[in-house]
Design an enzyme around this catalytic site. Structure first.
Site, short mmCIF file in Angstrom:
data_model
loop_
_atom_site.label_atom_id
_atom_site.label_comp_id
_atom_site.label_asym_id
_atom_site.label_seq_id
_atom_site.Cartn_x
_atom_site.Cartn_y
_atom_site.Cartn_z
N TYR A 198 3.62 -4.43 -5.61
CA TYR A 198 2.82 -3.29 -6.08
C TYR A 198 1.73 -3.78 -7.01
O TYR A 198 1.99 -4.62 -7.88
CB TYR A 198 3.69 -2.27 -6.83
N GLU A 227 -1.06 -1.45 -8.32
CA GLU A 227 -2.00 -0.38 -8.64
C GLU A 227 -2.93 -0.84 -9.75
O GLU A 227 -2.50 -1.47 -10.72
CB GLU A 227 -1.23 0.88 -9.08
N ASP A 286 -22.47 3.04 7.15
CA ASP A 286 -21.13 2.76 7.67
C ASP A 286 -21.29 1.71 8.77
O ASP A 286 -21.69 2.02 9.89
CB ASP A 286 -20.51 4.05 8.21
N THR A 288 -14.80 -1.28 8.24
CA THR A 288 -13.45 -1.75 8.54
C THR A 288 -13.53 -3.27 8.68
O THR A 288 -14.62 -3.84 8.75
CB THR A 288 -12.91 -1.13 9.84
N LYS A 342 -12.72 -4.92 13.37
CA LYS A 342 -13.54 -4.80 14.58
C LYS A 342 -14.30 -6.12 14.80
O LYS A 342 -13.67 -7.18 14.92
CB LYS A 342 -14.45 -3.59 14.46
N ARG A 345 -6.35 -5.14 9.97
CA ARG A 345 -6.67 -3.70 10.02
C ARG A 345 -6.81 -3.18 8.60
O ARG A 345 -5.82 -3.05 7.88
CB ARG A 345 -5.56 -2.97 10.77
#
Ligand code: DSN
Length: 428
Positions: free
Chosen positions: A61, A63, A207, A233, A236, A242
């Site tokens: 974790y 955060e 984008d 992303t 691609k 991913r």
């Protein structure tokens, strides 16, 4: 009582712990190995990327941000995240980077959340013309939370027309303009969009999810100098895990970081952040420039080959890594063609064409792209063969003998350009 360390072993491989799942993983490796992936938004990440993404960082974790976490034990992940940030900033020449978004939609959500108030007006590309769900589709959070106005492509040229974008911008005075697409085969004029954004006092989001690898490799103009925010992303054309990232001008740093965490996400996927670090390293190598240029050359030859078999391409061709075949004159649907191509080992996707009269689950188009087959090492010669094989299937959709012949040829091609030779989850 037996110690759980023995009954729930930590060290055993998936083949031992969960043979059912291991067999499915193995089946997927073989599917990717034996078929040719022509979906333009998919790629084959390197084993190095997969290794980082499948690493023990999944357990952590974190955060917060490097050196400002809400958890202890972040000594290593701080360095991993900083590495990813530094690399992506250098790769694209960005002033600030956030590498935590888990997906392209989460990245766009963070930009909207950081830059807009509920109900603000945004101008973006229509999904039916090649935009994206997160660019204001009415059932998506974006279309529900903000007031989206859409531009499309010109009916004749099937290309974006900045004069129309300008007229809409002047009429609706958006707070944000989104430039970017998920199904558009032409170069996006980010400089032109920036001029319009300046004229109407709007912020500009580029984008670049589909074209990020081309931008990194110098095969598409970069949105970076022109945009306030850039999202992408990583899976691609950039060939990473991913996931996603946001780049922005330094003035928006605080808003973007707060919008990402705690705004729209909690614990970042640190294993994926590690995969992104590897991806940014790979994309910064000279060989990646060659890869990106080859992706575009391959797309041009594949497009030519399809056209010489009398298939019509939306907008008449391609400048980038993708193309959409319009099946209207053949009286075929994208759904039927994509399904039949898959039987032949050619995995593409049905796609709406601009002004399509068929629904998104049926469509008049089928979309092809070259990032994955270029990762296998294929070049122009193979594109000519593939164009002909695709045309053979489309031209004889119900002919099983032709399908069988194409399937055999696809298998041979795939075997000549092997991938993931050493990846094994289960015995065959
Ligand atoms: N769904 C992706 C595509 O296939 O283009 C975009 O996110």
């Amino acid at each position: 009582m037996p110690p759980t360390r023995d009954t729930l072993p930590l060290e055993a491989p998936v083949a031992t712990v969960d043979p059912v799942l291991a067999a499915l993983l193995q089946e997927e490796v073989e599917r990717q190995r034996d078929d040719l992936i022509l979906i333009p938004s998919e790629n084959h990440a390197s084993v190095a990327v997969l290794e980082a993404q499948g690493s023990v960082l999944s357990n952590k974790y974190a955060e917060g941000y490097p050196r400002a976490r809400y958890y202890n034990g972040c000594r290593v992940v701080d360095q991993v995240e900083q590495l990813a940030i530094d690399r992506v900033k250098e790769l694209f020449g960005a002033e600030h980077a956030n590498v935590q978004p888990a997906s392209g939609t989460a990245a766009n959500m963070a930009v909207y959340y950081g830059a807009l108030e509920h109900g603000d007006t945004v101008l973006a590309m229509d999904l039916n013309h090649g935009g994206h769900l997160s660019h204001g589709q009415k059932l998506n959070f974006s279309g529900r939370q903000y007031h989206f106005v859409h531009y499309g492509v010109d009916r004749d040229s099937e290309c974006l027309d900045l004069a129309t974008v300008r007229t809409l911008a002047q009429e609706h005075r958006p707070k944000l303009i989104v430039a970017g697409a998920s199904s558009y085969a032409r170069t996006i004029d980010f400089a032109g969009f920036a001029e319009i954004a300046r004229e109407v006092g709007a912020l500009l989001l580029g984008d670049m999810a589909h074209i990020a690898g081309l931008v990194a490799g110098g095969a598409h103009p970069s949105p970076l100098p022109h945009c306030d925010f850039v999202t992408s992303t990583t899976q691609k054309s950039l060939r990473g895990p991913r996931g996603a990232f946001i780049l922005c001008k330094a003035t928006h740093q605080k808003a973007i970081d707060r919008a990402t965490f705690p705004g729209v996400q909690a614990g970042p996927l640190m294993n994926t952040v590690a995969g992104k670090a590897v991806c940014f390293h790979e994309a910064g190598q000279p060989a990646f420039r060659e890869y990106a240029q080859q992706v575009v050359r391959n797309a041009a030859v594949l497009a030519e080959s399809l056209q010489s078999a009398d298939l019509r391409l939306v907008s008449g061709g391609t400048d980038n890594h993708m193309m959409v075949v319009d099946l209207t004159s053949r009286s075929l649907t994208g759904r039927d063609v994509a399904d039949r191509l898959e039987e032949a080992g050619l995995v593409a996707n049905k796609n709406v064409i601009p002004f399509d009269h068929l629904k998104p689950r049926v469509t008049s188009g089928v979309r092809f792209g070259t990032p994955a087959i270029t990762s296998r090492g294929m070049g122009e010669d193979e594109m000519r063969v593939l164009g002909q094989l695709i045309a053979d299937v489309i031209g004889h959709l119900d002919d099983d003998a032709i399908l069988e012949r194409v399937r055999g040829r696809v298998r041979e091609l795939a075997a000549s350009f092997p991938i993931y030779s050493d990846v094994r989850y289960a015995a065959k």
